[in-house]
Scaffold this motif. Structure first.
Motif, PDB file in Angstrom:
ATOM      1  N   THR A   4       0.827  -1.211   0.000  1.00 43.95           N
ATOM      2  CA  THR A   4       0.000   0.000   0.000  1.00 43.95           C
ATOM      3  C   THR A   4       0.859   1.258   0.000  1.00 43.95           C
ATOM      4  O   THR A   4       0.589   2.209  -0.753  1.00 43.95           O
ATOM      5  CB  THR A   4      -0.930   0.006   1.227  1.00 43.95           C
ATOM      6  N   THR A   5       1.895   1.276   0.821  1.00 45.27           N
ATOM      7  CA  THR A   5       2.785   2.438   0.875  1.00 45.27           C
ATOM      8  C   THR A   5       3.487   2.640  -0.458  1.00 45.27           C
ATOM      9  O   THR A   5       3.583   3.767  -0.960  1.00 45.27           O
ATOM     10  CB  THR A   5       3.831   2.264   1.993  1.00 45.27           C
ATOM     11  N   ALA A   6       3.969   1.551  -1.054  1.00 46.86           N
ATOM     12  CA  ALA A   6       4.655   1.650  -2.347  1.00 46.86           C
ATOM     13  C   ALA A   6       3.719   2.182  -3.419  1.00 46.86           C
ATOM     14  O   ALA A   6       4.103   3.022  -4.241  1.00 46.86           O
ATOM     15  CB  ALA A   6       5.199   0.281  -2.743  1.00 46.86           C
ATOM     16  N   ALA A   7       2.474   1.713  -3.411  1.00 47.80           N
ATOM     17  CA  ALA A   7       1.497   2.171  -4.396  1.00 47.80           C
ATOM     18  C   ALA A   7       1.188   3.653  -4.209  1.00 47.80           C
ATOM     19  O   ALA A   7       1.074   4.408  -5.188  1.00 47.80           O
ATOM     20  CB  ALA A   7       0.222   1.348  -4.298  1.00 47.80           C
ATOM     21  N   LEU A  12       1.776   9.388  -6.012  1.00 50.21           N
ATOM     22  CA  LEU A  12       2.261  10.752  -5.738  1.00 50.21           C
ATOM     23  C   LEU A  12       3.348  11.158  -6.736  1.00 50.21           C
ATOM     24  O   LEU A  12       3.381  12.299  -7.197  1.00 50.21           O
ATOM     25  CB  LEU A  12       2.790  10.840  -4.305  1.00 50.21           C
ATOM     26  N   ILE A  13       4.226  10.234  -7.069  1.00 46.63           N
ATOM     27  CA  ILE A  13       5.271  10.514  -8.058  1.00 46.63           C
ATOM     28  C   ILE A  13       4.643  10.829  -9.411  1.00 46.63           C
ATOM     29  O   ILE A  13       5.030  11.799 -10.076  1.00 46.63           O
ATOM     30  CB  ILE A  13       6.241   9.323  -8.162  1.00 46.63           C
ATOM     31  N   GLU A  36      -4.459  15.390  -6.352  1.00 46.74           N
ATOM     32  CA  GLU A  36      -4.418  14.806  -7.696  1.00 46.74           C
ATOM     33  C   GLU A  36      -4.155  13.299  -7.625  1.00 46.74           C
ATOM     34  O   GLU A  36      -4.645  12.537  -8.471  1.00 46.74           O
ATOM     35  CB  GLU A  36      -3.338  15.487  -8.525  1.00 46.74           C
ATOM     36  N   ALA A  37      -3.384  12.892  -6.616  1.00 50.36           N
ATOM     37  CA  ALA A  37      -3.068  11.469  -6.448  1.00 50.36           C
ATOM     38  C   ALA A  37      -4.170  10.713  -5.721  1.00 50.36           C
ATOM     39  O   ALA A  37      -4.027   9.511  -5.452  1.00 50.36           O
ATOM     40  CB  ALA A  37      -1.752  11.327  -5.687  1.00 50.36           C
ATOM     41  N   HIS A  62      13.016   7.674  -9.886  1.00 53.47           N
ATOM     42  CA  HIS A  62      12.033   6.726 -10.424  1.00 53.47           C
ATOM     43  C   HIS A  62      12.208   6.561 -11.933  1.00 53.47           C
ATOM     44  O   HIS A  62      12.122   5.431 -12.450  1.00 53.47           O
ATOM     45  CB  HIS A  62      10.630   7.233 -10.105  1.00 53.47           C
ATOM     46  N   ARG A  63      12.453   7.653 -12.623  1.00 51.18           N
ATOM     47  CA  ARG A  63      12.592   7.601 -14.083  1.00 51.18           C
ATOM     48  C   ARG A  63      13.996   7.206 -14.534  1.00 51.18           C
ATOM     49  O   ARG A  63      14.178   6.478 -15.508  1.00 51.18           O
ATOM     50  CB  ARG A  63      12.234   8.960 -14.687  1.00 51.18           C
TER      51      ARG A  63
END
Length: 246
Positions: A4-7, A12-13, A36-37, A62-63
């Protein structure tokens, strides 16, 4: 980190990347990103990342992780083909991993515009890092290899010009891809609401493969162009140590 935290972090990212790309880093609040998230907690960004700048860093990481993996793969393939000193191979390895974000039919991309926004509002080194910073994090290892090869390819030029060529090379490619990303986004929006889109020069859109091929050619020329005698005289008269990108 639980699922859940990872999702939540990924949501948010993604929201931050899109809003930053569209409105600028300073034009968006962390509360807007949380909303927005789909987060009811308006402090979700601060809880998961810290300050806004920490979210910006998380977006880059992340990218850049998959981009670096693709880049190092290209470098290894080019080396096996005997192209380690081929300037076109340097330009391809720098450009293609980012250009692949723009593939037609895929998910919309905002990362390249986000990069440009970060350059102007967070740090001028956000995209074109100082040479001393390259290799400090795993996701910059490929860039470090390309930087060293670019320096070898321009070894006949004064250090000041070599450093500036690398900066021009990186900035040109990123800005050109960001412009293409924007035009692609405008085209998608126009298609959805049946309004004319800005189709670029001549009223037509250059196919992506041709656009990328021409971008690689142009970036290679930019990196390897000979310096005029007047530029060489100026560089010799006001030379500074190699190691500063700007």
């Amino acid at each position: 980190m639980d699922t859940t935290t990872a999702a939540t972090r990924l949501h948010l990212i993604a929201a931050g990347e899109r809003l930053f790309a569209e409105r600028g880093i300073n034009g968006v609040s962390v509360r807007e990103i949380a909303a927005e998230a789909g987060q009811r907690n308006t402090n979700a960004v601060r809880y998961h990342f810290g300050a806004k700048e920490d979210l910006v860093g998380a977006i880059f990481e992340h990218r850049m992780a998959p981009i670096n993996a693709r880049r190092t793969g290209l470098i290894e393939s080019h080396d096996l083909e005997g192209r380690a000193r081929d300037p076109y191979a340097v330009a391809e390895a720098f450009t293609l991993p980012m250009a692949e974000l723009l593939r037609e039919g895929g998910a919309p991309s905002w990362y390249l515009r986000f990069c440009v926004q970060a350059t102007y509002t967070v740090s001028p080194d956000a995209v074109v890092m100082q040479p001393a910073q390259l290799g400090e994090r795993p996701h910059t290892q490929g860039l470090l290899v390309l930087y060293r090869r670019a320096m070898e390819l321009t070894a006949g030029l004064p250090d000041t010009i070599r450093a500036q060529r690398w900066h021009h090379f990186c900035s040109f490619v990123v800005h050109a891809l960001a412009d293409r990303e924007l035009r692609t986004s405008v085209g998608r929006a126009a298609h959805l609401d049946n309004t004319p889109a800005d189709r670029g020069p001549g009223g037509g859109t250059m196919p992506l493969d041709l656009f990328v091929a021409d971008l690689v050619d142009t970036a290679t020329a930019l990196l390897t162009a000979p310096a005029r005698s007047s530029a060489l005289r100026s560089a010799t008269a006001g030379a500074t140590p190699l190691g500063r990108t700007i």
